[in-house]
Motif scaffolding. Structure first.
Motif, PDB file in Angstrom:
ATOM      1  N   ILE A   1       7.449  16.252   2.317  1.00 45.08           N
ATOM      2  CA  ILE A   1       6.547  17.338   1.628  1.00 45.08           C
ATOM      3  C   ILE A   1       5.775  16.246   0.555  1.00 45.08           C
ATOM      4  CG2 ILE A   1       8.083  19.372   1.719  1.00 45.08           C
ATOM      5  CD1 ILE A   1       8.780  18.668  -1.239  1.00 45.08           C
ATOM      6  N   GLU A   2       4.529  17.017   0.091  1.00 44.38           N
ATOM      7  CA  GLU A   2       3.764  16.302  -0.567  1.00 44.38           C
ATOM      8  C   GLU A   2       3.344  17.550  -1.770  1.00 44.38           C
ATOM      9  OE1 GLU A   2       0.332  14.204   0.981  1.00 44.38           O
ATOM     10  OE2 GLU A   2      -0.911  14.843  -0.541  1.00 44.38           O
ATOM     11  N   THR A   3       3.545  17.592  -2.866  1.00 42.72           N
ATOM     12  CA  THR A   3       3.122  18.502  -3.921  1.00 42.72           C
ATOM     13  C   THR A   3       2.724  17.898  -5.140  1.00 42.72           C
ATOM     14  OG1 THR A   3       3.912  20.616  -4.977  1.00 42.72           O
ATOM     15  CG2 THR A   3       5.526  18.987  -4.335  1.00 42.72           C
TER      16      THR A   3
ATOM     17  N   LEU B   1      -6.326  -1.765  -7.479  1.00 41.46           N
ATOM     18  CA  LEU B   1      -5.212  -2.321  -6.820  1.00 41.46           C
ATOM     19  C   LEU B   1      -4.775  -1.438  -5.746  1.00 41.46           C
ATOM     20  CD1 LEU B   1      -2.540  -2.180  -9.895  1.00 41.46           C
ATOM     21  CD2 LEU B   1      -4.125  -4.088  -9.364  1.00 41.46           C
ATOM     22  N   CYS B   2      -4.325  -2.229  -4.700  1.00 44.39           N
ATOM     23  CA  CYS B   2      -3.709  -1.374  -3.622  1.00 44.39           C
ATOM     24  C   CYS B   2      -2.317  -1.857  -3.604  1.00 44.39           C
ATOM     25  CB  CYS B   2      -4.230  -1.842  -2.325  1.00 44.39           C
ATOM     26  SG  CYS B   2      -4.042  -0.901  -0.972  1.00 44.39           S
ATOM     27  N   CYS B   3      -1.571  -0.630  -3.662  1.00 43.73           N
ATOM     28  CA  CYS B   3       0.185  -0.787  -3.743  1.00 43.73           C
ATOM     29  C   CYS B   3       0.979   0.301  -3.615  1.00 43.73           C
ATOM     30  CB  CYS B   3       0.596  -1.414  -4.974  1.00 43.73           C
ATOM     31  SG  CYS B   3       0.111  -0.578  -6.465  1.00 43.73           S
TER      32      CYS B   3
ATOM     33  N   ASN C   1       4.719  11.899  -4.197  1.00 46.05           N
ATOM     34  CA  ASN C   1       4.468  12.328  -5.617  1.00 46.05           C
ATOM     35  C   ASN C   1       3.509  11.673  -6.310  1.00 46.05           C
ATOM     36  OD1 ASN C   1       5.781  13.904  -7.616  1.00 46.05           O
ATOM     37  ND2 ASN C   1       6.686  12.328  -8.757  1.00 46.05           N
ATOM     38  N   THR C   2       2.434  11.366  -5.267  1.00 44.96           N
ATOM     39  CA  THR C   2       1.252  10.589  -5.809  1.00 44.96           C
ATOM     40  C   THR C   2       0.589  11.313  -6.740  1.00 44.96           C
ATOM     41  OG1 THR C   2       1.240   9.256  -3.796  1.00 44.96           O
ATOM     42  CG2 THR C   2      -0.864   9.460  -5.039  1.00 44.96           C
ATOM     43  N   PHE C   3       0.091  12.501  -6.519  1.00 46.88           N
ATOM     44  CA  PHE C   3      -0.751  13.428  -7.399  1.00 46.88           C
ATOM     45  C   PHE C   3      -0.152  13.704  -8.606  1.00 46.88           C
ATOM     46  CE2 PHE C   3      -4.449  15.801  -4.686  1.00 46.88           C
ATOM     47  CZ  PHE C   3      -4.489  14.259  -4.142  1.00 46.88           C
ATOM     48  N   ALA C   4       1.257  13.929  -8.767  1.00 52.44           N
ATOM     49  CA  ALA C   4       2.004  14.322  -9.974  1.00 52.44           C
ATOM     50  C   ALA C   4       1.907  13.354 -10.913  1.00 52.44           C
ATOM     51  CB  ALA C   4       3.081  15.234  -9.460  1.00 52.44           C
TER      52      ALA C   4
ATOM     53  N   GLY D   1      -3.641  10.118   5.857  1.00 50.04           N
ATOM     54  CA  GLY D   1      -3.280   8.994   6.506  1.00 50.04           C
ATOM     55  C   GLY D   1      -1.910   8.976   6.871  1.00 50.04           C
ATOM     56  N   THR D   2      -1.242   9.994   6.213  1.00 52.93           N
ATOM     57  CA  THR D   2       0.137  10.080   6.435  1.00 52.93           C
ATOM     58  C   THR D   2       0.207  11.037   7.766  1.00 52.93           C
ATOM     59  OG1 THR D   2       0.904  10.268   4.068  1.00 52.93           O
ATOM     60  CG2 THR D   2       2.370  11.021   5.615  1.00 52.93           C
ATOM     61  N   HIS D   3      -0.506  12.184   7.841  1.00 49.98           N
ATOM     62  CA  HIS D   3      -0.890  12.925   8.915  1.00 49.98           C
ATOM     63  C   HIS D   3      -1.132  12.200  10.199  1.00 49.98           C
ATOM     64  CE1 HIS D   3      -2.255  16.351  11.453  1.00 49.98           C
ATOM     65  NE2 HIS D   3      -1.817  16.962  10.691  1.00 49.98           N
TER      66      HIS D   3
ATOM     67  N   THR E   1      -1.828   2.798  -5.446  1.00 43.40           N
ATOM     68  CA  THR E   1      -3.391   2.527  -5.563  1.00 43.40           C
ATOM     69  C   THR E   1      -3.939   3.605  -6.640  1.00 43.40           C
ATOM     70  OG1 THR E   1      -2.892   2.009  -3.223  1.00 43.40           O
ATOM     71  CG2 THR E   1      -5.320   2.074  -4.139  1.00 43.40           C
ATOM     72  N   LYS E   2      -3.276   4.698  -6.713  1.00 44.18           N
ATOM     73  CA  LYS E   2      -3.974   5.799  -7.184  1.00 44.18           C
ATOM     74  C   LYS E   2      -3.597   5.950  -9.139  1.00 44.18           C
ATOM     75  CE  LYS E   2      -5.339   6.542  -2.994  1.00 44.18           C
ATOM     76  NZ  LYS E   2      -4.339   7.313  -2.287  1.00 44.18           N
ATOM     77  N   TYR E   3      -2.602   6.896  -9.378  1.00 45.40           N
ATOM     78  CA  TYR E   3      -2.491   6.862 -10.954  1.00 45.40           C
ATOM     79  C   TYR E   3      -1.621   5.814 -11.541  1.00 45.40           C
ATOM     80  CZ  TYR E   3      -4.614  11.508 -10.721  1.00 45.40           C
ATOM     81  OH  TYR E   3      -5.395  12.675 -10.795  1.00 45.40           O
TER      82      TYR E   3
ATOM     83  N   SER F   1       0.903  -1.275   0.018  1.00 50.77           N
ATOM     84  CA  SER F   1       0.023  -0.115   0.011  1.00 50.77           C
ATOM     85  C   SER F   1       1.025   1.236   0.075  1.00 50.77           C
ATOM     86  CB  SER F   1      -0.890   0.180   1.140  1.00 50.77           C
ATOM     87  OG  SER F   1      -0.242   0.143   2.463  1.00 50.77           O
ATOM     88  N   GLY F   2       0.458   2.413  -0.255  1.00 50.31           N
ATOM     89  CA  GLY F   2       0.973   3.570  -0.283  1.00 50.31           C
ATOM     90  C   GLY F   2       1.599   3.784   1.237  1.00 50.31           C
ATOM     91  N   MET F   3       0.700   3.717   2.230  1.00 47.53           N
ATOM     92  CA  MET F   3       1.095   3.989   3.550  1.00 47.53           C
ATOM     93  C   MET F   3       2.131   2.942   3.888  1.00 47.53           C
ATOM     94  SD  MET F   3      -0.355   6.547   4.435  1.00 47.53           S
ATOM     95  CE  MET F   3       0.559   6.500   6.043  1.00 47.53           C
ATOM     96  N   ALA F   4       2.335   1.774   3.475  1.00 51.43           N
ATOM     97  CA  ALA F   4       3.396   0.833   3.883  1.00 51.43           C
ATOM     98  C   ALA F   4       4.589   1.404   3.385  1.00 51.43           C
ATOM     99  CB  ALA F   4       3.054  -0.509   3.395  1.00 51.43           C
TER     100      ALA F   4
HETATM  101  C1  LIG Z   1      -3.901   7.448  -1.145  1.00 54.85           C
HETATM  102  C2  LIG Z   1      -2.754   8.193  -0.757  1.00 54.85           C
HETATM  103  C3  LIG Z   1      -1.811   7.664   0.077  1.00 54.85           C
HETATM  104  C4  LIG Z   1      -1.898   6.353   0.804  1.00 54.85           C
HETATM  105  O1  LIG Z   1      -1.814   5.308  -0.216  1.00 54.85           O
HETATM  106  P1  LIG Z   1      -2.693   3.907   0.220  1.00 54.85           P
HETATM  107  O2  LIG Z   1      -2.403   3.074  -0.960  1.00 54.85           O
HETATM  108  O3  LIG Z   1      -4.201   4.189   0.381  1.00 54.85           O
HETATM  109  O4  LIG Z   1      -1.821   3.139   1.421  1.00 54.85           O
HETATM  110  C5  LIG Z   1      -0.743   8.446   0.244  1.00 54.85           C
HETATM  111  N1  LIG Z   1      -0.428   9.587  -0.299  1.00 54.85           N
HETATM  112  C6  LIG Z   1      -1.538  10.170  -1.075  1.00 54.85           C
HETATM  113  C7  LIG Z   1      -1.248  11.722  -1.490  1.00 54.85           C
HETATM  114  C8  LIG Z   1      -2.555   9.455  -1.243  1.00 54.85           C
HETATM  115  O5  LIG Z   1      -3.430   9.952  -2.251  1.00 54.85           O
END
Ligand SMILES: *Cc1c(COP(=O)(O)O)cnc(C)c1O
Length: 374
Positions: free
Chosen positions: A138-140, A201-203, A169-172, A99-101, A192-194, A71-74
């Motif tokens: 950071i997250e941007t 999927l969850c990764c 870098n998830t959003f970008a 979730g990070t917060h 899990t996102k883009y 997952s992203g949090m892992a």
């Molecule tokens: C969803 C998300 C996470 C967490 O990812 P998971 O796959 O749900 O654990 C982290 N950062 C951003 C920006 C997210 O959108």
């Protein structure tokens, strides 16, 4: 090689047995060990399907090495815990994924790790740095209000203070932004996102330099959040169209942001591609595209009524899929932080976050207009 070519070809391991074009799915969790250089095991992050996807992601992020997580949090938690000990300090941007917060506020105290949340201005980040600061995080663009943080300035502050810079870098996505080219040490993704892109999927992933990947890998093997071969393969398949999808997400989001901005029912639109967005100049400097995420504040109708009247756009959790979805951060991604903290971040009960998909934008606009006037 250019981006789309890397998406298609990098890391793909053709099947030597059948000469098939795709990486075979290697299901084994047990591998022979005599006469091998390393012991192979899924939780050691070194099975073939993990390696194929890491190679593709490294090619896309200009990284040397990386790890794939369940997952992203892992990915985020492991990347931070690999470098933190009791008595260390972390500086984090305030406006980040809920979730990070929550991971930081719920867990760090118990391990004696100090932390400071700051505004995303470089000057605020620099001011918060202490002698024991190990990580600047950071997250941007950020979740949910699309704040833009100066990546190169943050990387420089970390370097000057002997700290590691980490970016979500998830959003970008690596199509729009490559933080390591701007001096960042460690890049994390919620795959899990883009990267997955189809809401199935969850990764997660960490991309970085070889030495740091080794250190993260050692902790990761202890924490155990590795990704299974089946999901690795699905992720590899998704990544082949990442460039195509993100280009369309970018174009659709720009169209939607410009349209929403003109509507009298909408108080404010948050999108880095709009010239009136406070982070527009910085975004132009460090991004190739402005992404598929935007947020807006609704004047009327009430958010619940608006959401129920949508027919194409679905109120749903998560983001980054081919379908357009919408959510209220106050009741979803940022539900776990207090109302006072949300207010401070600028998230109201009327704030809605739109993950713009790859549909025809005319249909999305018609859906929004219908729901606004209902
Ligand atoms: C969803 C998300 C996470 C967490 O990812 P998971 O796959 O749900 O654990 C982290 N950062 C951003 C920006 C997210 O959108």
């Amino acid at each position: 090689m250019q981006k789309n070519t890397r998406c298609v070809h990098s890391g793909t391991g053709k099947d030597p047995l059948t000469r098939g074009l795709n990486t075979p799915i290697f299901t084994s969790s047990s591998f022979e060990y005599l006469d091998t250089a390393e012991n192979v095991y899924p939780r050691y992050f070194n099975v073939p399907n993990q390696k194929s996807v890491v190679e593709k992601l490294c090619a896309l992020e200009n990284a040397e090495d990386g790890l794939l997580f369940s997952s992203g949090m892992a990915a985020i938690s492991t990347a931070m815990l690999a470098f933190l000990s009791s008595g260390d300090h972390v500086v984090l941007q305030k406006d980040i994924y809920g979730g990070t917060h929550h991971f930081v506020t719920a867990e760090f105290d118990r391990f004696g790790i100090e932390f400071t949340f700051v505004n995303n201005e470089a000057a605020d980040i620099e001011k918060a740095v202490q002698k024991n600061t190990k990580i600047i995080y950071i997250e941007t663009p950020s979740n949910p209000l699309l704040l833009v943080t100066d990546i190169a300035a943050t990387a420089q502050i970390a370097q000057d203070n002997n700290a590691l810079s980490v970016i979500d870098n998830t959003f970008a996505t690596p199509i729009n932004q490559n933080p390591m080219d701007l001096g960042i040490d460690i890049v994390t993704h919620s795959g899990t996102k883009y990267l997955g892109g189809h809401s199935d999927l969850c990764c997660g992933a960490v991309l970085t330099r070889r030495d740091l990947a080794g250190k993260i890998g050692a902790t990761a093997a202890n924490l155990g959040g590795s990704l299974n071969a089946m999901t690795c393969y699905l992720l590899e398949r998704s990544l082949k169209t990442l460039g195509l999808r993100v280009d369309k997400h970018n174009r659709n989001a720009q169209i939607m942001a410009e349209h929403l901005q003109k509507d009298a029912c909408i108080q404010k639109v948050f999108y880095p591609g709009l010239e009136n967005h406070p982070g527009h100049a910085t975004a132009k400097k460090q991004m190739r595209g402005f992404g598929g995420m935007l947020a807006f504040e609704l004047k009327s109708p009430a958010p619940d009524r608006f959401l129920k009247n949508l027919q194409v756009i679905t109120p749903a959790l998560s983001l980054g899929g081919v379908e357009t979805i919408i959510c209220s951060p106050a009741t979803t991604s940022h539900q776990k932080i207090t109302a006072a903290e949300r207010a401070e971040l600028g998230i109201t009960d009327n704030t809605l976050r739109l993950s713009v998909g790859i549909e025809d934008p005319e249909d999305l606009i018609a859906d929004i207009d219908r729901a606004l006037s209902n």
